[in-house]
Every structure is written in C-alpha cells, then in structure tokens.
Enzyme design. Structure first.
Site, PDB file in Angstrom:
ATOM      1  N   GLU A   1      18.526 -15.909 -10.615  1.00  0.00           N
ATOM      2  CA  GLU A   1      18.020 -14.543 -10.765  1.00  0.00           C
ATOM      3  C   GLU A   1      17.400 -14.353 -12.163  1.00  0.00           C
ATOM      4  OE1 GLU A   1      17.261 -12.231  -8.936  1.00  0.00           O
ATOM      5  OE2 GLU A   1      17.279 -10.421 -10.151  1.00  0.00           O
TER       6      GLU A   1
ATOM      7  N   LYS B   1      13.539 -13.282 -12.757  1.00  0.00           N
ATOM      8  CA  LYS B   1      13.129 -12.119 -13.571  1.00  0.00           C
ATOM      9  C   LYS B   1      12.131 -12.551 -14.628  1.00  0.00           C
ATOM     10  CE  LYS B   1      14.156  -9.525 -11.602  1.00  0.00           C
ATOM     11  NZ  LYS B   1      15.001  -9.339 -10.465  1.00  0.00           N
TER      12      LYS B   1
ATOM     13  N   ARG C   1       4.633   0.571  -6.285  1.00  0.00           N
ATOM     14  CA  ARG C   1       4.700  -0.282  -5.099  1.00  0.00           C
ATOM     15  C   ARG C   1       3.773  -1.490  -5.210  1.00  0.00           C
ATOM     16  NH1 ARG C   1       6.659   2.426  -0.445  1.00  0.00           N
ATOM     17  NH2 ARG C   1       5.247   1.320   0.921  1.00  0.00           N
TER      18      ARG C   1
ATOM     19  N   LYS D   1       6.432  -3.803  -4.613  1.00  0.00           N
ATOM     20  CA  LYS D   1       7.848  -3.451  -4.627  1.00  0.00           C
ATOM     21  C   LYS D   1       8.489  -3.649  -3.259  1.00  0.00           C
ATOM     22  CE  LYS D   1      11.648  -1.804  -6.293  1.00  0.00           C
ATOM     23  NZ  LYS D   1      12.419  -2.753  -7.118  1.00  0.00           N
TER      24      LYS D   1
ATOM     25  N   HIS E   1      20.194 -35.326 -12.528  1.00  0.00           N
ATOM     26  CA  HIS E   1      19.583 -35.885 -11.319  1.00  0.00           C
ATOM     27  C   HIS E   1      18.081 -35.613 -11.293  1.00  0.00           C
ATOM     28  CE1 HIS E   1      23.481 -36.957  -9.801  1.00  0.00           C
ATOM     29  NE2 HIS E   1      23.914 -35.724 -10.064  1.00  0.00           N
TER      30      HIS E   1
ATOM     31  N   CYS F   1       0.821  -1.212   0.000  1.00  0.00           N
ATOM     32  CA  CYS F   1       0.000   0.000   0.000  1.00  0.00           C
ATOM     33  C   CYS F   1       0.858   1.266   0.000  1.00  0.00           C
ATOM     34  CB  CYS F   1      -0.865   0.052   1.245  1.00  0.00           C
ATOM     35  SG  CYS F   1      -1.777  -1.439   1.562  1.00  0.00           S
TER      36      CYS F   1
ATOM     37  N   GLU G   1       8.684 -13.418 -13.018  1.00  0.00           N
ATOM     38  CA  GLU G   1       7.889 -12.353 -12.402  1.00  0.00           C
ATOM     39  C   GLU G   1       7.347 -11.343 -13.409  1.00  0.00           C
ATOM     40  OE1 GLU G   1       9.857 -10.082  -9.305  1.00  0.00           O
ATOM     41  OE2 GLU G   1      11.752 -10.182 -10.373  1.00  0.00           O
TER      42      GLU G   1
ATOM     43  N   TRP H   1      -3.102  -2.604  -1.323  1.00  0.00           N
ATOM     44  CA  TRP H   1      -2.686  -3.951  -1.745  1.00  0.00           C
ATOM     45  C   TRP H   1      -3.336  -4.892  -0.742  1.00  0.00           C
ATOM     46  CZ3 TRP H   1       0.496  -8.099  -0.091  1.00  0.00           C
ATOM     47  CH2 TRP H   1       0.977  -8.929  -1.111  1.00  0.00           C
TER      48      TRP H   1
ATOM     49  N   ASN I   1      -1.264   1.463   6.013  1.00  0.00           N
ATOM     50  CA  ASN I   1      -0.471   0.379   5.414  1.00  0.00           C
ATOM     51  C   ASN I   1      -0.139  -0.597   6.524  1.00  0.00           C
ATOM     52  OD1 ASN I   1      -0.328   2.060   3.266  1.00  0.00           O
ATOM     53  ND2 ASN I   1       1.885   2.437   3.396  1.00  0.00           N
ATOM     54  N   GLY I   2      -0.064  -1.879   6.197  1.00  0.00           N
ATOM     55  CA  GLY I   2       0.353  -2.853   7.211  1.00  0.00           C
ATOM     56  C   GLY I   2      -0.803  -3.720   7.656  1.00  0.00           C
TER      57      GLY I   2
HETATM   58  C1  F6R Z   1      12.442  -9.445  -7.435  1.00  0.00           C
HETATM   59  C2  F6R Z   1      12.374  -8.572  -6.286  1.00  0.00           C
HETATM   60  C3  F6R Z   1      12.106  -9.166  -4.948  1.00  0.00           C
HETATM   61  C4  F6R Z   1      12.921  -8.436  -3.867  1.00  0.00           C
HETATM   62  C5  F6R Z   1      12.534  -8.952  -2.483  1.00  0.00           C
HETATM   63  C6  F6R Z   1      13.369  -8.323  -1.387  1.00  0.00           C
HETATM   64  O1  F6R Z   1      12.713  -8.741  -8.597  1.00  0.00           O
HETATM   65  O2  F6R Z   1      12.505  -7.379  -6.399  1.00  0.00           O
HETATM   66  O3  F6R Z   1      12.378 -10.532  -4.938  1.00  0.00           O
HETATM   67  O4  F6R Z   1      14.274  -8.634  -4.115  1.00  0.00           O
HETATM   68  O5  F6R Z   1      11.175  -8.672  -2.233  1.00  0.00           O
HETATM   69  O6  F6R Z   1      13.227  -6.947  -1.367  1.00  0.00           O
HETATM   70  P1  F6R Z   1      14.312  -6.004  -0.684  1.00  0.00           P
HETATM   71  O7  F6R Z   1      15.570  -6.143  -1.437  1.00  0.00           O
HETATM   72  O8  F6R Z   1      13.719  -4.632  -0.754  1.00  0.00           O
HETATM   73  O9  F6R Z   1      14.446  -6.487   0.738  1.00  0.00           O
END
Ligand code: F6R
Length: 609
Positions: free
Chosen positions: A482, A486, A27, A604, A505, A2, A489, A75, A100-101
């Site tokens: 990674e 990417k 976000r 985010k 395996h 949020c 997601e 959110w 938020n929260g």
């Molecule tokens: C993927 C991504 C998430 C963050 C994760 C941790 O692209 O952005 O997997 O890496 O939510 O977030 P931070 O780094 O802000 O603790």
C-alpha cells in the site's frame, strides 16, 4: 470517472452546474462541458479540454442563461480527450445528453444511424445514444418514452441525463452500472453522479437503483420507473456528513485532510459496534449471527487499495479465527473458474461500492453457491451494498482525494471487527484485549500523525529518485504494498513492494545508493528476521528508511534512518504503520509538485472495466 450534474430550477442554473462540476473534479476527468436551454427554447453549449477552470473562463466570456441544464466532466474511454469529444453531445441541435459509462454495442448502432444519414461530430459512444433518443422523440414527442425505448436497445453501463428543447421543462435521467442520485430541492430538482456535487443546493437525495429511469419536471415533480417501466418509490435520504465534507478546510489538499481525519473516522467506525469487551455481530446485519456460525472458509475480492486491506485481513482471519481465507483482485476473480468450498463466505471491499470489477465479481459469485455475501463499503446505498446479503459500512465519510487513505484504515478496522465476530472462542481474553486496543486506536493514530514534520524532512531524500523499494513481513507486507502504491500514484515515482524474505530471490539486484529502501518493522515475531534482511540491503550500499516501534533497538547510521512509530498490539500495527507511509507519499508528491488530489490518468471511482 466521468461526472454528471443536471438542474431543473426556478433560477439560472449555470452557477449550480459549474459548482457541481468543481465538486466532481476529484473523480478524475480530462474535459468538461455544459448545455443550458434558454427562455426562448434554444440550446446553448460550452465545452473545454482540460480543467473545469478552462470551462469557467469560457463561461465568463460567454455566459449561459436558463433554468434547465446538464453538465459533465469526461474521462475518455471512446475517443481521445478533446473538445469535440467532450459532453454534452447534441442531436439535431435540439437534444442534449451527458453520459457516464460505456455503450458496448455502439458500433452496430452507429453504422445503422450512418446508413440512415446521421452525421457524427465526435468519436464517442454517447453521441449514438443522443441520436437514438432524438429519433424516438420525433415519433412520440415523449422524452421519457424516447429514453426508455433507447435504453432497451443499448448494452453496457451508463448513467445519463437528457433534455430536449421541445420538452423544455423536463430532464430524464437513467442509471445502470454507474451511479446517479436525484437531489431534492424546494420546487427545483437535480441529478448528479455523487451527492457531493449538490450539497450547495440540497442535503436530501433519492438514490436511483440499477435500471431506474427518472423524470424531473417543472414545479418539483420526480417520477421514478424501474427497469420494467413500473412507477416505483425510492426512499428519500438525508446526507449526514455536512457540506464541510466537500471542502478542504484549512488543509492544502484533500488527501492531507483525509489523512488527519483518520482518528475521528475510525472512532466513528467503531461506534455502536462494540459492547463492553466484545464485538456486536449484529453490526453486520440482523441475520449475521446465524450466517457467521456456519462460515468455514472466506473468499475476499477487491481492487487496488481495498485489495491490500483484504490481504491484511487474511493474516488476521487465519491467525485469530482459524478460518482459511483467500484474497484476490476482482479483475482476475471474475474471469476464472472459481471453485467454492462448502460454507464459504464471499466478502467484497470497496470505498465507492461502484467499482465495475468488484460488482461484476459479486454478481458472478452469486451464481457459485456461496453461503452468503458481505460487503464492507463506504458509500451507503451503493450497488455493492444493495446486492450483498450483509453489509458493514465504514464510516470514513466522503473521500475526495483520489488516493485512498481513510477509506483503507476504516476498512482495516472493519475487517478486524469481522475477524473477532467470526471467532469461535467469543468473549475470551484475546477478544477483550483487542476490543480495548481498538478503543484506544484513535489516540494512537493521533500520535502517529505527529510524525508529520520528521516525515516531511525525510521526503527530501525521495524527491529526486526514480525508484523506491518497500519491504515488510507478515501483516506489514500488504502495508508495504500500500505504501508503494501511494507513492507511485501521487508522486509518479516507480515503487515496488516485496515481502522482505523475497529480497535475495531477485530484487536485491536493484539495490544501490540510488534506490531508497523503506522497511516497516514493528516489534513483532518477525522483527529479527526482518533485521537480517535489512543487513542484506546495507551490505549493498542501499539507503534504508526504517519505520520501527518505539522500543525497537536499531541504531541509526549514515545510510540507515530510523523513524519511531507509536507502539500498539501487534494486530493493530498494520493500521498504525499505514499513517507514516501515507504522509511520506504525500510530502514527496508535494515536493515534486504533482497534482496530489487528482493524479494524472486516475479516477476515483472506477465504474468501467
Ligand atoms: C488507490 C485507490 C484505488 C482504489 C480502487 C478500488 O489509492 O484508491 O486503488 O482502492 O480503485 O476502489 P474501491 O475501493 O472504490 O472499490
């Protein structure tokens, strides 16, 4: 997660609040809303399910007009995404709140209010807080005291902003577990979850701390109180990245802009941290030298992409510094009985510095007898940096795309600086060679970015696929992880990554002509072994896409395509190889027409568990 924006100004605030919500869209959210108090002392509210644009359309038809208002992107946590659950929530038509929260004890509080005859209009935990504050306000007609009294009754995490029609020139905000900043203007003040939301009106901010409550009042008053309700002064900070950070510029998406910013932000992350041919330990804090001398083990804890950065660092710390290192996701670490060997350094990695699991892990670690804690983080003043003994700021600047790109590569650079700072053989030829290679890294990344066109062409081979496999060995295994994260997601293609040696395996059973296999293959000591793994894929008719060093001899055939990546010192290869994988997922997502910067269901900054 949020987003909150609030404004107390000398002009109509609708435009400020709406622009703030647009800037918070990154976000992640599912509905949006706004409440404004008009000159006659009446509260008006508009809410919409879906994008901020839907709220904007409603506001065009029925504008809100007033000099004080609060707004929110939601959110969903408690209650489905719907207009009725969207914030602001009202109590008795006189009080409005955005939050938020998560309020963990909302159920008993809600039952208590229902017994007293309160009717609820939504399924949210937030509405409970609205009614509690409204009731406390009825007794004393003091909004600040009413909020403080209510906070004493609620458990959980929150950032909130409240206004009341009978306190028409005040907004009260509070934070515990979710970020909230005060934007300081001239005779007008603001609140937001993130400074980016307010850069159109100010570049001066006060970052609230855990437990702080703030009262903004007419004429520019800002009073901050700590968790014990004592008046406190929090420093005023100027936002240094400029308003350009919040705009896409000439790029089609923030993600593409952020991928292209990597050479510059890596140069910024190195700036002032290298001297001649060595790394300056003092970059990690004045006490870092003494603490680093005692480190015998390292535990790294993080989530998602940041966790992948930690996995790369483990190879570096063990190979270059000889320090036994464990890496773990925060959501697991925080709930297990961790055994901490003597003289262990606890390291957290986080772009936002507000990730709920990582913060909880740090707080748990503080009870376990570590030698000390270090946060590698991108957001100055974030909870993680404030609660750690040492911190190193990555200089990625604001990252708006939900999929992390430049935050990851600047974390890697920071972790390599940490590795070099922890080596016992300080000032030797290996350190000098790596420092020199680091200085040259931005230029190498510029060349890696030139792969954009061939990768855009390659992405067509993925757009119709449902699955993809990524392979790597050594430090490239986390890079394969990674790359797969990417791709899944932002393009919603199911992608898995394996250490290439694990192929036979199990996952080899999946390989056929419909399964593109991406391999990251720099010219390191594991290359020959990786080549054998690639033969295993080819023999099963798999379509292979190999990212390999310019010098690697791999002949392209019908089902094997080779893309050459600029060559660097093998320690830096994971950083360079990240770039083409980012570009690949970006172009596949563009072809598929997904929402690249705000992928579905994701937020985010994950400030709830
Ligand atoms: C993927 C991504 C998430 C963050 C994760 C941790 O692209 O952005 O997997 O890496 O939510 O977030 P931070 O780094 O802000 O603790």
């Amino acid at each position: 997660m949020c987003g909150i924006v609030a404004a107390l100004a000398a002009r109509n605030v609708q435009g400020i609040l709406l622009e703030g919500l647009k800037r918070l869209e990154y976000r992640g959210y599912d509905s949006a809303g706004m409440a404004v108090l008009d000159a006659g002392g009446h509260l008006h509210r508009q809410r919409a399910l879906g994008k901020v644009a839907a709220l904007e359309e409603k506001l065009e038809r029925a504008p809100l007009n007033g000099r004080i208002g609060i707004a929110h992107t939601r959110w969903a946590t408690h209650g489905k995404p719907s207009e009725a659950n969207a914030h602001p929530h009202l109590a008795a038509g006189r009080l409005a709140i955005v939050h938020n929260g998560i309020i963990e004890n909302f159920e008993p509080l809600k039952r208590e209010l229902e017994v007293e005859g309160v009717m609820f209009e939504s399924e949210t935990d937030t509405e409970v807080v609205a009614h509690l504050v409204a009731r406390a306000f009825e007794r004393r007609h003091d909004l600040l005291a009413a909020v403080q009294q209510t906070l004493a009754r609620i458990d959980g995490a929150y950032a909130l902003a409240v206004m009341h029609a009978d306190a028409p020139r005040e907004i009260v905000g509070a934070r515990k577990g979710s970020p909230l900043v005060v934007g300081v203007g001239i005779d007008e003040h603001f609140l937001a979850s993130d400074p980016l939301a307010l850069l159109q009106v100010t570049d001066r901010f006060v970052y609230l701390r855990e437990g702080d409550v703030v009262r903004l009042s007419d004429g520019g008053g800002i009073e901050v109180f700590d968790a014990e309700q004592r008046p406190v002064t929090r420093p005023l900070q100027v936002f240094e990245h400029g308003d350009g950070a919040a705009s896409r510029g000439d790029y089609r998406h923030f993600m593409l802009k952020e991928i292209h910013e990597q050479p510059a932000v890596i140069a910024a992350t190195l700036e002032g941290r290298l001297s001649g041919s060595h790394v300056l330990e003092s970059s990690f804090g004045v006490d870092a030298g003494a603490l680093f001398a005692d480190v015998r083990q390292i535990h790294i804890v993080a989530c998602g992409t940041s966790y992948h950065a930690g996995m790369v660092a483990r190879y570096w710390l063990e190979k270059l510094a000889g320090i036994p290192t464990q890496v773990e996701v925060a959501s697991e670490y925080r709930y297990r009985d961790v055994v901490v060997p003597q003289d262990t350094l606890f390291v957290t990695l986080s772009q936002s510095g507000e990730t709920a699991d990582t913060l909880a892990a740090l707080r748990y670690a503080a009870t376990l007898g570590y030698l000390g804690s270090l946060a590698i983080c991108n957001v100055p003043g974030s909870s993680l940096t404030r609660e750690s003994d040492l911190s190193l700021m990555t200089q990625a600047g604001p990252e708006i795309g939900v999929a992390s790109t430049k935050a990851f590569t600047t974390q890697l650079v920071s972790l390599l600086l940490l590795t070099l700072a922890l080596r016992r053989e300080r000032g030797d030829a290996r350190e000098a060679a790596l420092v020199q290679a680091l200085r040259g890294l931005p230029a190498v990344l510029e060349r890696a970015l030139e792969m954009d066109s061939p990768i855009a062409e390659l992405s067509e081979a993925f757009a119709e696929k449902h699955h993809a496999l990524f392979l790597g060995r050594g430090t490239q295994f986390p890079i394969a992880l990674e790359g797969a994260l990417k791709l899944k997601e932002i393009s919603y293609i199911h992608a898995e990554a394996y250490p290439a040696g694990e192929l036979k395996h199990g996952p080899l059973a999946l390989v056929d002509a419909d399964m593109p296999v991406v391999a990251v293959a720099p010219n390191d000591e594991l290359l020959e072994k990786l080549k054998s793994n690639l033969q295993e894929v080819r023999a099963r008719g798999g379509e292979l896409f190999v990212f390999a060093d310019e010098g690697v001899a791999l002949a392209a055939t019908d089902n094997l395509r080779v893309l050459h990546v600029p060559r660097v010192d093998e320690c830096l290869a994971p950083i360079v190889y990240t770039v083409p994988l980012q570009l690949l997922s970006y172009h596949v997502a563009v072809l598929k027409g997904t929402d690249v910067d705000q992928p579905r269901n994701l937020a985010k900054s994950v400030t709830v568990e």
